[in-house]
Design a protein around this motif. Structure first.
Motif, PDB file in Angstrom:
ATOM      1  N   THR A  24     -25.905  -2.580  69.609  1.00  0.00           N
ATOM      2  CA  THR A  24     -25.884  -4.044  69.523  1.00  0.00           C
ATOM      3  C   THR A  24     -24.684  -4.515  68.705  1.00  0.00           C
ATOM      4  OG1 THR A  24     -28.294  -4.119  69.668  1.00  0.00           O
ATOM      5  CG2 THR A  24     -27.185  -6.071  68.790  1.00  0.00           C
ATOM      6  N   ILE A  25     -24.457  -3.804  67.616  1.00  0.00           N
ATOM      7  CA  ILE A  25     -23.309  -4.177  66.778  1.00  0.00           C
ATOM      8  C   ILE A  25     -22.005  -4.001  67.549  1.00  0.00           C
ATOM      9  CG2 ILE A  25     -22.008  -3.560  64.684  1.00  0.00           C
ATOM     10  CD1 ILE A  25     -24.686  -2.833  63.390  1.00  0.00           C
ATOM     11  N   ARG A  26     -21.904  -2.883  68.320  1.00  0.00           N
ATOM     12  CA  ARG A  26     -20.678  -2.635  69.089  1.00  0.00           C
ATOM     13  C   ARG A  26     -20.476  -3.724  70.132  1.00  0.00           C
ATOM     14  NH1 ARG A  26     -19.154  -0.799  73.710  1.00  0.00           N
ATOM     15  NH2 ARG A  26     -21.294  -0.534  74.405  1.00  0.00           N
ATOM     16  N   ILE A  27     -21.558  -4.100  70.799  1.00  0.00           N
ATOM     17  CA  ILE A  27     -21.447  -5.117  71.846  1.00  0.00           C
ATOM     18  C   ILE A  27     -21.041  -6.465  71.235  1.00  0.00           C
ATOM     19  CG2 ILE A  27     -22.794  -6.447  73.523  1.00  0.00           C
ATOM     20  CD1 ILE A  27     -24.421  -3.888  74.030  1.00  0.00           C
ATOM     21  N   ILE A  28     -21.690  -6.807  70.145  1.00  0.00           N
ATOM     22  CA  ILE A  28     -21.373  -8.097  69.516  1.00  0.00           C
ATOM     23  C   ILE A  28     -19.942  -8.114  69.005  1.00  0.00           C
ATOM     24  CG2 ILE A  28     -22.010  -9.715  67.674  1.00  0.00           C
ATOM     25  CD1 ILE A  28     -23.975  -9.540  70.008  1.00  0.00           C
ATOM     26  N   GLU A  29     -19.462  -6.983  68.480  1.00  0.00           N
ATOM     27  CA  GLU A  29     -18.073  -6.909  68.036  1.00  0.00           C
ATOM     28  C   GLU A  29     -17.123  -7.130  69.207  1.00  0.00           C
ATOM     29  OE1 GLU A  29     -17.711  -3.152  66.133  1.00  0.00           O
ATOM     30  OE2 GLU A  29     -18.224  -3.931  64.131  1.00  0.00           O
ATOM     31  N   SER A  30     -17.446  -6.531  70.339  1.00  0.00           N
ATOM     32  CA  SER A  30     -16.619  -6.712  71.543  1.00  0.00           C
ATOM     33  C   SER A  30     -16.641  -8.165  71.990  1.00  0.00           C
ATOM     34  CB  SER A  30     -17.122  -5.794  72.666  1.00  0.00           C
ATOM     35  OG  SER A  30     -16.397  -6.017  73.854  1.00  0.00           O
ATOM     36  N   ILE A  31     -17.863  -8.742  71.974  1.00  0.00           N
ATOM     37  CA  ILE A  31     -17.975 -10.167  72.349  1.00  0.00           C
ATOM     38  C   ILE A  31     -17.158 -11.025  71.384  1.00  0.00           C
ATOM     39  CG2 ILE A  31     -19.580 -12.106  72.478  1.00  0.00           C
ATOM     40  CD1 ILE A  31     -21.691 -10.143  73.486  1.00  0.00           C
ATOM     41  N   ALA A  32     -17.208 -10.726  70.077  1.00  0.00           N
ATOM     42  CA  ALA A  32     -16.461 -11.495  69.075  1.00  0.00           C
ATOM     43  C   ALA A  32     -14.962 -11.425  69.350  1.00  0.00           C
ATOM     44  CB  ALA A  32     -16.772 -10.983  67.674  1.00  0.00           C
ATOM     45  N   THR A  33     -14.483 -10.251  69.808  1.00  0.00           N
ATOM     46  CA  THR A  33     -13.058 -10.119  70.121  1.00  0.00           C
ATOM     47  C   THR A  33     -12.663 -11.041  71.267  1.00  0.00           C
ATOM     48  OG1 THR A  33     -13.090  -7.805  69.391  1.00  0.00           O
ATOM     49  CG2 THR A  33     -11.247  -8.511  70.781  1.00  0.00           C
ATOM     50  N   HIS A  34     -13.495 -11.079  72.319  1.00  0.00           N
ATOM     51  CA  HIS A  34     -13.187 -11.939  73.454  1.00  0.00           C
ATOM     52  C   HIS A  34     -13.350 -13.432  73.088  1.00  0.00           C
ATOM     53  CE1 HIS A  34     -13.679  -8.066  75.514  1.00  0.00           C
ATOM     54  NE2 HIS A  34     -12.934  -8.613  76.504  1.00  0.00           N
ATOM     55  N   ILE A  35     -14.342 -13.711  72.266  1.00  0.00           N
ATOM     56  CA  ILE A  35     -14.509 -15.105  71.811  1.00  0.00           C
ATOM     57  C   ILE A  35     -13.277 -15.551  71.041  1.00  0.00           C
ATOM     58  CG2 ILE A  35     -15.801 -16.569  70.204  1.00  0.00           C
ATOM     59  CD1 ILE A  35     -18.330 -15.146  71.084  1.00  0.00           C
ATOM     60  N   SER A  36     -12.682 -14.640  70.262  1.00  0.00           N
ATOM     61  CA  SER A  36     -11.486 -14.989  69.491  1.00  0.00           C
ATOM     62  C   SER A  36     -10.364 -15.434  70.401  1.00  0.00           C
ATOM     63  CB  SER A  36     -11.032 -13.789  68.647  1.00  0.00           C
ATOM     64  OG  SER A  36     -12.031 -13.396  67.750  1.00  0.00           O
ATOM     65  N   ILE A  37     -10.190 -14.719  71.557  1.00  0.00           N
ATOM     66  CA  ILE A  37      -9.130 -15.098  72.494  1.00  0.00           C
ATOM     67  C   ILE A  37      -9.424 -16.475  73.083  1.00  0.00           C
ATOM     68  CG2 ILE A  37      -7.986 -14.462  74.657  1.00  0.00           C
ATOM     69  CD1 ILE A  37      -8.643 -11.533  73.976  1.00  0.00           C
ATOM     70  N   THR A  38     -10.695 -16.683  73.457  1.00  0.00           N
ATOM     71  CA  THR A  38     -11.079 -17.971  74.038  1.00  0.00           C
ATOM     72  C   THR A  38     -10.897 -19.107  73.028  1.00  0.00           C
ATOM     73  OG1 THR A  38     -12.708 -16.808  75.417  1.00  0.00           O
ATOM     74  CG2 THR A  38     -12.957 -19.194  75.161  1.00  0.00           C
ATOM     75  N   LEU A  39     -11.313 -18.853  71.810  1.00  0.00           N
ATOM     76  CA  LEU A  39     -11.166 -19.889  70.779  1.00  0.00           C
ATOM     77  C   LEU A  39      -9.714 -20.193  70.478  1.00  0.00           C
ATOM     78  CD1 LEU A  39     -13.980 -18.953  68.248  1.00  0.00           C
ATOM     79  CD2 LEU A  39     -13.888 -20.953  69.726  1.00  0.00           C
ATOM     80  N   GLU A  40      -8.861 -19.170  70.521  1.00  0.00           N
ATOM     81  CA  GLU A  40      -7.444 -19.396  70.268  1.00  0.00           C
ATOM     82  C   GLU A  40      -6.881 -20.389  71.275  1.00  0.00           C
ATOM     83  OE1 GLU A  40      -3.329 -16.831  69.676  1.00  0.00           O
ATOM     84  OE2 GLU A  40      -4.875 -16.128  71.040  1.00  0.00           O
ATOM     85  N   ASN A  41      -7.223 -20.168  72.553  1.00  0.00           N
ATOM     86  CA  ASN A  41      -6.754 -21.099  73.577  1.00  0.00           C
ATOM     87  C   ASN A  41      -7.376 -22.485  73.396  1.00  0.00           C
ATOM     88  OD1 ASN A  41      -5.176 -19.125  74.824  1.00  0.00           O
ATOM     89  ND2 ASN A  41      -6.881 -18.379  76.059  1.00  0.00           N
ATOM     90  N   ALA A  42      -8.652 -22.509  73.016  1.00  0.00           N
ATOM     91  CA  ALA A  42      -9.321 -23.800  72.843  1.00  0.00           C
ATOM     92  C   ALA A  42      -8.713 -24.592  71.697  1.00  0.00           C
ATOM     93  CB  ALA A  42     -10.806 -23.584  72.621  1.00  0.00           C
ATOM     94  N   LEU A  43      -8.369 -23.904  70.613  1.00  0.00           N
ATOM     95  CA  LEU A  43      -7.786 -24.592  69.467  1.00  0.00           C
ATOM     96  C   LEU A  43      -6.381 -25.093  69.771  1.00  0.00           C
ATOM     97  CD1 LEU A  43      -8.981 -22.286  66.546  1.00  0.00           C
ATOM     98  CD2 LEU A  43      -9.841 -24.535  67.165  1.00  0.00           C
ATOM     99  N   LEU A  44      -5.679 -24.395  70.691  1.00  0.00           N
ATOM    100  CA  LEU A  44      -4.355 -24.871  71.080  1.00  0.00           C
ATOM    101  C   LEU A  44      -4.437 -26.147  71.904  1.00  0.00           C
ATOM    102  CD1 LEU A  44      -2.575 -21.516  71.990  1.00  0.00           C
ATOM    103  CD2 LEU A  44      -2.200 -22.934  69.970  1.00  0.00           C
ATOM    104  N   HIS A  45      -5.598 -26.384  72.511  1.00  0.00           N
ATOM    105  CA  HIS A  45      -5.771 -27.575  73.362  1.00  0.00           C
ATOM    106  C   HIS A  45      -6.837 -28.506  72.790  1.00  0.00           C
ATOM    107  CE1 HIS A  45      -4.169 -24.343  75.963  1.00  0.00           C
ATOM    108  NE2 HIS A  45      -3.506 -25.340  76.564  1.00  0.00           N
TER     109      HIS A  45
END
Length: 937
Positions: A300-321
């Motif tokens: 569960t921790i591994r999956i959530i860490e992976s999800i957090a990594t992808h969320i970071s990319i999505t949030l980066e784009n969202a914050l730019l816009h």
């Protein structure tokens, strides 16, 4: 006329200054402002050209930013630290004037071609820092800059500083708007129409739908507004959310300062174990994904860490816009509203409704319906309501008290929101909120250069003000404070112009008063030159002032008073009055005119009359509680010279008269009239000594006859308080208070005084001595006593020698028997007076020599004191114990001395006749010693 022209010129310059200053501050374009500064400065001083220099806050380089009527090549020039007058002015923060510019060593080469003759330069100060310098040049050799030009240019520089700061602030605001528009353009590229909260909700729902067994919280820092946005998959207690927000905010700020690696962290929040997964993109912490699970497995921790990594990319784009759709539109609208508000308050800066405009625009920007404008008074540390909209009167009164309390506790340095006002601790605002319907109160301070000048209280009933709107409100409040200060400066300038007009009028009135006083002063001096009496001079002063007046000399003699016998006391008579003594000492010390409340209803204005360095008298004028006019004081003070000269002339005449009387008295006492007796009596009669009047001669001297001793170290022969002239001064001071007129002179024996004597002469002499000692003790000291000898009644002026010898004999007896501070009459000396008469002097000397001559010679030869021992033994009735105690010796020593006395004189002290002869001989010896009648035996 020159003063009036100068005043008109200054008024025209100040009107021009205010007009140019208004035009300057009304422009918000920096380039236009800089150009207008040099142009208006040249016109203001009617000069040839001017330059404006500004110093960069970071590089500290000084450059020309605007020139007028000189080459624009200066605008590309960077100045060295040793070059240009402007650098020197900025460094010293002080204005400079060079009326011979050709000799200035730090001249700029590009300005040499203009043949500049003089330069005036002033610093441009903002918040106590020199941000630049303004130099004005003239090529006219006849034009010289002065202090008025500096003050005028300094006032203009204050306007320039405000205009530059306003223009820079306006430019900075426009730059921020351009920056927002750039972000908007970048945001249009993004395909996402979600806001951050919508994106976070979508992400949480997505994670929850994929992994429903756990609950999640997403917290992301909004970089533009500086706040934390969060979404959770289930409702959590507010305390738990606040704790997680604080954790996320602190770590994001910490990571911004040092880029250390951030890893997954386990937290215990409330009653739950929470895992915090950092959302990192390109080594930047964007926020956290919190997993609410007491015991998650590794997968569960591994999956959530992976999800957090992808969320970071999505949030980066969202914050730019982030500036998309409604958020971007609202921010632009609010910015436009800010521009509108700034323009409106700038246009109203010189109008009386400025405060009303500020309150209305604040309500417009916050979309509020209720507000109140308060002014802060630092001297009283209180807030007072200036105006309000939809605010009940009781609420305004209570808000005034609560703002002062709140300011003392927390200090208002920024906008305070409802959640920052702890209502549970702040009872006054709690009461206002509950009882008067304040739902969301905001405190908006007005601060200029770190000084609080006022505050707005806004109540947003519809909801809280958004964070981005608070930033705009902060800018608006800062600009409003600057505009209010500008308005205050304008009002001060208006008051200055009005004060200048009043001052000009006062100058004209003062000039007229001085002319009147000068004419009166000349009139009084002409009266002195024409030998007019003091009464005539006083009459002139009374005629022009209309005040009762009193002129007295230094001894308190009234020389003139108008109206006659008005009842006011002299300065001399009141000098020991407890309520007057401080005024008297200040008058004597400062020697300047002073005023004093004579009574509750009467004022006294006293002018010392000074001749040389000495006060010879006083002029006092009197008025009611309304006081004195400026002209009355001018006349009284300008007449002091005339009165001083008149009194000095009168004193010189009295001194001459007293000197002549003293010479006549000395001649009568010394019998210097053998060949010219009739002539001497005629002169004596002319000066007031009548042969038809009976007299007594008095001698007054100090009881301690130090004048008869030679000086020794540390004890001068004539200390200041034993000078006989001080006795003469006090006698002169009290002479006017005696019914009979007397004359006196100074002699080695003391002050010799001839007093006319009649039936009550003893009472008059006693009164004279009482007045004399009161005056002497008040002037000098109470430390010393006096001896006074009085002769018998003298019926002929040719008997003065006899009376003098009698008075001298009384002085000797008074010193011997300590007869102090009261007269000793020769009539009362009895046998002593007869024995020590001049005719019996040799007989007494022979008697003393026969009786105690061996003792006197033995004492001188052996440096002993047998005569003193014998006299003390007889004074104590032949008692051995008492005598030994008085002489501080042993009884056996006394017995030895008495035995020696018997051997030398062959006397028997047991016999009464021997004791009487010895006692008389000892006392006569003392008197003969004082008269220097026994030199050697």
């Amino acid at each position: 006329m020159n003063t009036a022209k100068q005043t008109d010129k200054q008024l025209k310059q100040y009107h021009m200054l205010i007009h140019l200053g208004q035009e300057l501050i009304s422009s918000l374009d920096l380039k236009t402002v800089l150009s207008l500064i040099t142009k208006y400065a040249t016109e203001l001083l009617n000069a040839h050209s001017s330059v404006l220099l500004l110093r960069d806050d970071f590089t500290k380089e000084t450059t020309y930013v605007s020139v007028y009527n000189v080459t624009e090549q200066l605008l590309q020039k960077k100045l060295l630290s040793s070059e240009s007058l402007g650098n020197q002015i900025i460094e010293n923060k002080k204005p400079m004037v060079l009326n011979d510019y050709s000799r200035y060593p730090r001249r700029v080469a590009l300005l040499e071609q203009y043949n500049i003759k003089a330069v005036v330069g002033v610093p441009i100060i903002w918040q106590e820092q020199a941000i630049g310098a303004l130099n004005v040049h003239t090529t006219d050799p006849d034009q010289q800059f002065n202090e008025d030009d500096i003050n005028l240019l300094m006032a203009f520089a204050n306007y320039a500083a405000i205009a530059i700061i306003n223009a820079k602030l306006y430019t900075k605001t426009n730059q921020e708007l351009r920056h927002i528009r750039t972000i908007n353009e970048i945001s249009l590229i993004s395909n996402s129409d979600y806001t951050i909260n919508e994106l976070l909700s979508w992400l949480i729902d997505k994670i929850k739908s994929l992994y429903p067994e756990n609950d999640y919280i997403l917290m992301v820092r909004n970089p533009l507004l500086g706040s934390i946005n969060h979404v959770s998959s289930k409702a959590l207690p507010p305390e738990q959310i606040l704790q997680l927000k604080k954790f996320a905010d602190q770590n994001i700020i910490k990571q911004l300062k040092d880029t250390q690696s951030i890893s997954t962290i386990g937290l215990f929040c409330g009653s739950s174990n929470i895992l915090a997964f950092p959302l990192i993109r390109k080594q930047k912490l964007l926020g956290y994904l919190f997993l609410l699970n007491d015991d998650p497995d590794k997968e569960t921790i591994r999956i959530i860490e992976s999800i957090a990594t992808h969320i970071s990319i999505t949030l980066e784009n969202a914050l730019l816009h982030i500036q998309t759709s409604s958020d971007l539109k609202r921010l632009i609208d609010e910015t436009n509203s800010l521009n509108y508000a700034i323009r409106k308050i700038t246009e109203s800066s010189l109008k009386e409704d400025l405060n009303e405009q500020i309150l209305n625009l604040a309500l417009f920007l916050t979309k509020a319906q209720k507000g109140c404008f308060f002014l802060y008074f630092p001297e009283q540390n209180c807030f007072k309501p200036n105006l309000s909209i939809n605010m009940p009167e009781i609420v305004k009164c209570k808000l005034s008290q609560s703002l002062a309390e709140f300011y003392n506790l927390f200090s208002m340095s920024k906008i305070l929101m409802p959640n920052q006002i702890n209502l549970s601790e702040f009872s006054m605002l709690t009461m206002l909120t509950k009882d008067n319907g304040l739902i969301n109160p905001y405190i908006l301070p007005l601060i200029f250069q770190d000084q609080l000048i006022g505050a707005l209280v806004i109540d947003t009933e519809q909801g809280h003000i958004p964070s981005n709107n608070l930033v705009i409100m902060q800018i608006f409040m800062d600009i409003a404070a600057i505009v209010m200060k500008n308005a205050e400066l304008y009002q001060n300038e208006k008051r200055t112009v009005k004060e200048l007009r009043n001052f000009s009028q006062q100058l004209l009135e003062t000039q007229k008063l001085l002319e009147n006083a000068f004419n009166i002063h000349n009139e009084l001096l002409h009266q002195v030159l024409n030998n007019n009496t003091i009464n005539e001079i006083a009459s002139t002063v009374h005629q022009h002032t209309g005040c009762p007046l009193l002129i007295e000399d230094g001894a308190g003699n009234v020389l003139a008073e108008y109206p006659n016998q008005h009842g006011f006391d002299t300065i001399y008579d009141k000098r020991n009055d407890p309520e007057f003594i401080d005024f008297y000492h200040e008058l004597m010390e400062k020697k300047t005119p002073l005023s004093h409340h004579e009574t509750e209803d009467i004022m006294r204005h006293t002018v010392p009359l000074i001749a040389g360095d000495k006060i010879v008298g006083f002029l006092s004028i009197f008025a009611g509680t309304h006081g004195f006019t400026l002209l009355q004081k001018h006349i009284a003070e300008s007449s002091a010279l005339a009165f001083s000269l008149a009194i000095a002339n009168a004193n010189r005449a009295l001194e001459v008269e007293q000197s002549l009387k003293g010479e006549i008295l000395e001649a009568l006492i010394d019998e210097k009239y053998q060949q010219r007796k009739d002539d001497l009596l005629y002169r004596a009669n002319y000066l007031g000594l009548s042969n038809d009047t009976n007299y007594r001669l008095l001698i007054i001297d100090y009881s301690d006859d130090r004048h008869s001793r030679p000086p020794v170290d540390g004890d001068p022969a004539e200390p200041i308080f034993l000078e006989k002239r001080l006795i003469a001064e006090s006698l002169a001071a009290v002479s006017h208070k005696m019914p009979a007129k007397f004359i006196f002179m100074n002699s080695p024996e003391g002050i010799v005084l001839a007093y006319p004597s009649g039936e009550h002469s003893r009472e008059e002499i006693a009164r004279l001595l009482s007045l004399f000692m009161d005056d002497f003790y008040s002037r000098y000291t109470k430390k010393y006593s006096f001896v006074v000898g009085v002769s018998t009644l003298l019926t002929d002026l040719l008997d003065f020698r006899k009376g003098f010898l009698e008075a001298c004999q009384c002085i000797t007896i008074a010193r011997l028997y300590k007869h102090l501070n009261k007269p000793l009459y020769f009539d009362d000396t009895g046998l002593l007076g007869f024995l020590f008469h001049e005719e019996n002097r040799q007989l007494l000397t022979t008697f003393v020599t026969n009786q105690i001559g061996p003792l006197i010679r033995h004492d001188k030869t052996n440096n002993l004191c047998l005569v003193d021992t014998l006299e003390c033994y007889l004074d104590n009735n032949c008692n051995l114990a008492d005598t030994a105690g008085k002489l501080y010796i042993h009884v056996n020593t006394l017995k030895y001395r008495l035995k020696k006395i018997k051997e030398l004189t062959s006397i028997d002290l047991g016999r009464t006749d021997h004791r009487v002869n010895m006692y008389a001989a000892c006392k006569m010896y003392r008197i003969l010693l004082q008269n220097n009648s026994i030199n050697a035996l």
